[in-house]
Design an enzyme around this catalytic site. Structure first.
Site, short mmCIF file in Angstrom:
data_model
loop_
_atom_site.label_atom_id
_atom_site.label_comp_id
_atom_site.label_asym_id
_atom_site.label_seq_id
_atom_site.Cartn_x
_atom_site.Cartn_y
_atom_site.Cartn_z
N SER A 1 0.85 -1.24 -0.05
CA SER A 1 0.13 0.06 -0.08
C SER A 1 0.82 1.29 -0.02
CB SER A 1 -0.85 0.04 1.10
OG SER A 1 -1.82 -0.80 0.95
N LYS B 1 2.80 6.95 4.34
CA LYS B 1 1.93 5.99 3.91
C LYS B 1 2.70 4.58 4.26
CE LYS B 1 -2.00 4.03 2.58
NZ LYS B 1 -1.87 3.07 3.56
N THR B 2 1.72 3.79 5.01
CA THR B 2 2.24 2.38 5.33
C THR B 2 1.83 1.46 4.27
OG1 THR B 2 0.09 1.90 6.61
CG2 THR B 2 1.82 2.62 8.18
N GLY B 3 2.42 0.27 4.27
CA GLY B 3 2.05 -0.78 3.28
C GLY B 3 2.62 -2.10 3.91
#
Length: 285
Positions: A73, A216-218
């Protein structure tokens, strides 16, 4: 300072650096891993940040900056821009209806994925189905053209795939994540300023009067679909500062389970940004 003003300032400084023949070579500062070993127990961690004001890079000792990994993500950063640039979304308010027949909920879906989303809510909640629908509308050829122009990892987007960033087909390294954000934030990519502004709004994590953190994480399993295997994850973004150019950064972590990276990604990235001197102590409290 409004974000767009900062972006304009970045563009001017980037032009000056270019005209000067890039006289200021990048310097590197390495943060020792041993004092942080307890926090990293059971995890492989790589971290890089680049201060676009001073051209200083700050990294965690022993970081693997060049191996490519699935972006998961964290790809929503360029994907949000692509949605806006191509007209697949006409703003952060652009709403899509969740069709449970077309996009059936998987067992791991959180409750807030199982509803209609706007571009902004899908970004913040990491609602994968929204961006899979965007991928269908945009098309693989457009993705390949744009990602190649932006030098985003291997720029791989197979035909008829709406999950190429979720199955490790698309891959990118820590250094490439930071280089992409450096080009974006310095104004050297052909992206409309209003769309960069929209990204800044959607990605805002925390702010103080002088500093704002965007990220933003992913994450996902190393073997896609096999949640019993080790997980990898990201926290990617930038620090914006009043009157100064921003600091793009990327943290990549791998561990035996999702639980071992879920909160760690962001928390350790902020720890590293503090160790590098880019965030003040207690910024996240």
């Amino acid at each position: 300072m409004p974000f767009q003003t900062a972006i304009a300032a970045c563009s001017v400084c980037a032009l000056i650096a270019c005209l000067a023949g890039e006289a200021r070579a990048e310097t590197r500062r390495v943060i020792a891993a041993d004092p942080l070993a307890k926090e990293m127990t059971g995890r492989d961690v790589s971290f890089l940040a680049r201060d676009l004001e001073t051209q200083e890079a700050c990294l965690l000792e022993n970081s693997d900056l060049e191996t490519r990994h699935g972006p998961w993500s964290s790809f929503k950063i360029p994907n949000l821009l692509i949605a806006l640039e191509t007209g697949a979304a006409d703003g952060l308010h652009a709403e899509r209806s969740w069709d449970p027949q077309r996009r059936p909920a998987a067992g791991y879906w959180p409750e807030d994925w199982r509803r209609d989303q706007t571009l902004e809510s899908a970004f913040r909640r990491s609602a994968a189905w929204y961006f899979q629908d965007v991928a269908v509308d945009v098309g693989a050829q457009t993705y390949r053209t744009v990602l190649d122009a932006w030098r985003y990892g291997n720029a791989a987007a197979p035909e008829a795939s709406d999950r190429f960033w979720l199955d490790r087909t698309l891959r990118i390294s820590v250094s490439e994540q930071v280089a992409f954000l450096s080009r974006l934030l310095s104004g050297s990519l052909d992206v409309a300023p209003k769309n960069v502004e929209a990204l800044a709004t959607a990605s805002l994590d925390r702010r103080s009067p002088e500093i704002s953190l965007h990220g933003k994480t992913g994450s996902g399993p190393l073997v896609p679909g096999d949640f019993s295997r080790p997980f990898e994850g990201w926290y990617v973004g930038w620090v914006a500062r009043t009157g100064m150019q921003p600091i793009p950064f990327a943290l990549y972590a791998r561990a035996a389970t999702y639980g071992e990276i879920r909160e760690f990604r962001r928390e350790f990235a902020l720890r590293m940004l503090t160790e590098c001197g880019y965030l003040p102590d207690g910024f996240d409290r």
